[in-house]
Scaffold this motif. Structure first.
Motif, PDB file in Angstrom:
ATOM      1  N   GLY A 293      12.845  -7.855  67.744  1.00 35.80           N
ATOM      2  CA  GLY A 293      12.294  -6.613  68.237  1.00 35.80           C
ATOM      3  C   GLY A 293      13.057  -5.433  67.666  1.00 35.80           C
ATOM      4  N   LEU A 294      12.344  -4.448  67.165  1.00 37.28           N
ATOM      5  CA  LEU A 294      12.994  -3.278  66.581  1.00 37.28           C
ATOM      6  C   LEU A 294      13.698  -2.417  67.626  1.00 37.28           C
ATOM      7  CD1 LEU A 294      10.227  -2.311  64.014  1.00 37.28           C
ATOM      8  CD2 LEU A 294      12.511  -3.207  63.495  1.00 37.28           C
ATOM      9  N   ARG A 295      13.323  -2.543  68.871  1.00 42.77           N
ATOM     10  CA  ARG A 295      13.985  -1.758  69.914  1.00 42.77           C
ATOM     11  C   ARG A 295      15.348  -2.320  70.299  1.00 42.77           C
ATOM     12  NH1 ARG A 295       8.452  -1.433  71.897  1.00 42.77           N
ATOM     13  NH2 ARG A 295       8.879  -3.126  73.345  1.00 42.77           N
ATOM     14  N   ARG A 296      15.684  -3.471  69.767  1.00 37.24           N
ATOM     15  CA  ARG A 296      17.001  -4.057  70.005  1.00 37.24           C
ATOM     16  C   ARG A 296      17.898  -3.751  68.810  1.00 37.24           C
ATOM     17  NH1 ARG A 296      13.307  -7.718  71.744  1.00 37.24           N
ATOM     18  NH2 ARG A 296      13.420  -8.318  73.924  1.00 37.24           N
TER      19      ARG A 296
ATOM     20  N   ASP B  41      16.436 -10.036  52.828  1.00 40.23           N
ATOM     21  CA  ASP B  41      15.966  -9.754  51.464  1.00 40.23           C
ATOM     22  C   ASP B  41      14.622  -9.038  51.516  1.00 40.23           C
ATOM     23  OD1 ASP B  41      18.138 -11.110  50.213  1.00 40.23           O
ATOM     24  OD2 ASP B  41      17.126 -13.029  50.580  1.00 40.23           O
ATOM     25  N   ALA B  42      13.868  -9.287  52.572  1.00 37.25           N
ATOM     26  CA  ALA B  42      12.533  -8.697  52.722  1.00 37.25           C
ATOM     27  C   ALA B  42      12.144  -8.710  54.192  1.00 37.25           C
ATOM     28  CB  ALA B  42      11.509  -9.484  51.904  1.00 37.25           C
ATOM     29  N   GLY B  43      11.314  -7.752  54.564  1.00 38.64           N
ATOM     30  CA  GLY B  43      10.851  -7.700  55.936  1.00 38.64           C
ATOM     31  C   GLY B  43       9.401  -7.279  56.023  1.00 38.64           C
ATOM     32  N   LEU B  44       8.740  -7.755  57.062  1.00 37.71           N
ATOM     33  CA  LEU B  44       7.374  -7.352  57.386  1.00 37.71           C
ATOM     34  C   LEU B  44       7.418  -6.800  58.802  1.00 37.71           C
ATOM     35  CD1 LEU B  44       4.367  -7.211  56.615  1.00 37.71           C
ATOM     36  CD2 LEU B  44       4.126  -9.535  57.543  1.00 37.71           C
ATOM     37  N   TYR B  45       7.013  -5.538  58.950  1.00 38.97           N
ATOM     38  CA  TYR B  45       7.129  -4.840  60.229  1.00 38.97           C
ATOM     39  C   TYR B  45       5.746  -4.445  60.716  1.00 38.97           C
ATOM     40  CZ  TYR B  45      11.817  -5.333  58.793  1.00 38.97           C
ATOM     41  OH  TYR B  45      12.991  -5.912  58.380  1.00 38.97           O
ATOM     42  N   LEU B  46       5.553  -4.627  62.013  1.00 41.92           N
ATOM     43  CA  LEU B  46       4.230  -4.546  62.607  1.00 41.92           C
ATOM     44  C   LEU B  46       4.222  -3.449  63.643  1.00 41.92           C
ATOM     45  CD1 LEU B  46       4.334  -8.357  63.410  1.00 41.92           C
ATOM     46  CD2 LEU B  46       3.488  -7.332  61.285  1.00 41.92           C
ATOM     47  N   GLY B  47       3.410  -2.423  63.424  1.00 40.52           N
ATOM     48  CA  GLY B  47       3.359  -1.370  64.421  1.00 40.52           C
ATOM     49  C   GLY B  47       2.559  -0.170  63.978  1.00 40.52           C
ATOM     50  N   SER B  48       2.589   0.807  64.834  1.00 43.27           N
ATOM     51  CA  SER B  48       1.858   2.051  64.615  1.00 43.27           C
ATOM     52  C   SER B  48       2.714   3.025  63.809  1.00 43.27           C
ATOM     53  CB  SER B  48       1.519   2.670  65.965  1.00 43.27           C
ATOM     54  OG  SER B  48       2.738   2.970  66.635  1.00 43.27           O
TER      55      SER B  48
ATOM     56  N   ARG C 113       6.872   3.152  63.163  1.00 44.70           N
ATOM     57  CA  ARG C 113       7.373   3.280  61.794  1.00 44.70           C
ATOM     58  C   ARG C 113       8.263   4.512  61.663  1.00 44.70           C
ATOM     59  NH1 ARG C 113       3.872   2.671  56.271  1.00 44.70           N
ATOM     60  NH2 ARG C 113       5.641   2.872  54.863  1.00 44.70           N
ATOM     61  N   ARG C 114       7.846   5.643  62.213  1.00 44.50           N
ATOM     62  CA  ARG C 114       8.667   6.864  62.144  1.00 44.50           C
ATOM     63  C   ARG C 114      10.035   6.651  62.788  1.00 44.50           C
ATOM     64  NH1 ARG C 114       4.101   9.684  63.130  1.00 44.50           N
ATOM     65  NH2 ARG C 114       4.437   9.639  65.368  1.00 44.50           N
ATOM     66  N   ARG C 115      10.052   5.955  63.907  1.00 45.72           N
ATOM     67  CA  ARG C 115      11.312   5.739  64.632  1.00 45.72           C
ATOM     68  C   ARG C 115      12.248   4.769  63.928  1.00 45.72           C
ATOM     69  NH1 ARG C 115       7.663   6.022  68.755  1.00 45.72           N
ATOM     70  NH2 ARG C 115       7.519   3.790  69.081  1.00 45.72           N
ATOM     71  N   HIS C 116      11.739   3.827  63.167  1.00 44.18           N
ATOM     72  CA  HIS C 116      12.590   2.739  62.666  1.00 44.18           C
ATOM     73  C   HIS C 116      12.685   2.613  61.145  1.00 44.18           C
ATOM     74  CE1 HIS C 116      13.285   1.144  66.663  1.00 44.18           C
ATOM     75  NE2 HIS C 116      12.011   1.364  66.916  1.00 44.18           N
ATOM     76  N   ASP C 117      11.800   3.217  60.395  1.00 47.83           N
ATOM     77  CA  ASP C 117      11.758   2.975  58.954  1.00 47.83           C
ATOM     78  C   ASP C 117      13.057   3.345  58.248  1.00 47.83           C
ATOM     79  OD1 ASP C 117      10.104   1.894  56.843  1.00 47.83           O
ATOM     80  OD2 ASP C 117      10.063   3.929  56.022  1.00 47.83           O
ATOM     81  N   ASP C 118      13.701   4.426  58.652  1.00 52.91           N
ATOM     82  CA  ASP C 118      14.941   4.852  57.979  1.00 52.91           C
ATOM     83  C   ASP C 118      16.068   3.836  58.125  1.00 52.91           C
ATOM     84  OD1 ASP C 118      13.785   7.161  57.049  1.00 52.91           O
ATOM     85  OD2 ASP C 118      14.653   8.455  58.606  1.00 52.91           O
ATOM     86  N   GLY C 119      16.038   3.042  59.189  1.00 59.70           N
ATOM     87  CA  GLY C 119      17.086   2.048  59.396  1.00 59.70           C
ATOM     88  C   GLY C 119      16.869   0.746  58.643  1.00 59.70           C
ATOM     89  N   LEU C 120      15.722   0.597  58.017  1.00 60.42           N
ATOM     90  CA  LEU C 120      15.403  -0.628  57.272  1.00 60.42           C
ATOM     91  C   LEU C 120      15.743  -0.382  55.809  1.00 60.42           C
ATOM     92  CD1 LEU C 120      11.923  -1.309  58.932  1.00 60.42           C
ATOM     93  CD2 LEU C 120      14.167  -2.214  59.623  1.00 60.42           C
ATOM     94  N   ARG C 121      16.935  -0.721  55.424  1.00 64.75           N
ATOM     95  CA  ARG C 121      17.448  -0.379  54.089  1.00 64.75           C
ATOM     96  C   ARG C 121      17.283  -1.508  53.073  1.00 64.75           C
ATOM     97  NH1 ARG C 121      19.331   4.286  55.553  1.00 64.75           N
ATOM     98  NH2 ARG C 121      20.709   4.630  57.308  1.00 64.75           N
TER      99      ARG C 121
END
Length: 155
Positions: free
Chosen positions: A26-29, A38-45, A49-57
């Motif tokens: 969960g991205l809220r954790r 190495d790669a991620g698939l993220y599911l959401g609105s 995405r606005r809240r979490h995208d910057d932390g996915l480096r």
């Protein structure tokens, strides 16, 4: 030093029935310690995405998939889930995540289990045993897993 074959590439990753690995979360954790995926698939609105995208480096993609519902573009979702499975089969450290890490994430993990050789019904049960007991939260998510195409559809 090489990693033994049965050690997860990411903390919290689960081994799919075909021997590939995926971490669902969960991205809220907080982000688990250890190496980055190495790669991620993220599911959401867009908001998630606005809240979490910057932390996915690391390399990642987003699917527009509202909470408790199904992906807005089912064909694109199938393509990206297949691509994530191919990366995992090739040995990449992959993760899938949504806000809470249960419904949408569990649905994708069940689809990965279908691609790994389980029947859809067994994939739902397996996901609930290995990922989260409430994974695949809604009847329509369960139906989506049951209809997930095991083999690519012809062009």
């Amino acid at each position: 030093m090489t990693t033994p074959p049965n050690d997860p590439p990411l903390p919290g990753a689960i081994e799919l029935p075909d021997g590939s690995w995926v971490r669902g979360r969960g991205l809220r954790r907080p982000l688990p310690g250890g190496p980055a995926p190495d790669a991620g698939l993220y599911l959401g609105s867009r908001g998630l995405r606005r809240r979490h995208d910057d932390g996915l480096r690391w390399p990642h993609e987003w699917l527009d998939w509202p909470d408790f519902l199904l992906p807005r573009d089912p064909a694109e979702a199938v393509r990206r889930i297949r691509a994530l499975h191919a990366q995992a089969r090739a040995g990449a450290a992959v993760e899938v995540a949504c806000g809470g890490g249960v419904g949408r994430t569990g649905t994708v993990i069940a689809c990965l289990a279908v691609l790994a050789g389980l029947s859809p019904a067994d994939a739902v049960t397996w996901t609930r045993e290995h990922h989260h007991p409430r994974a695949i939260e809604t009847p329509w998510q369960r139906r989506w897993v049951h209809r997930f195409p095991r083999k690519p559809t012809p062009p």
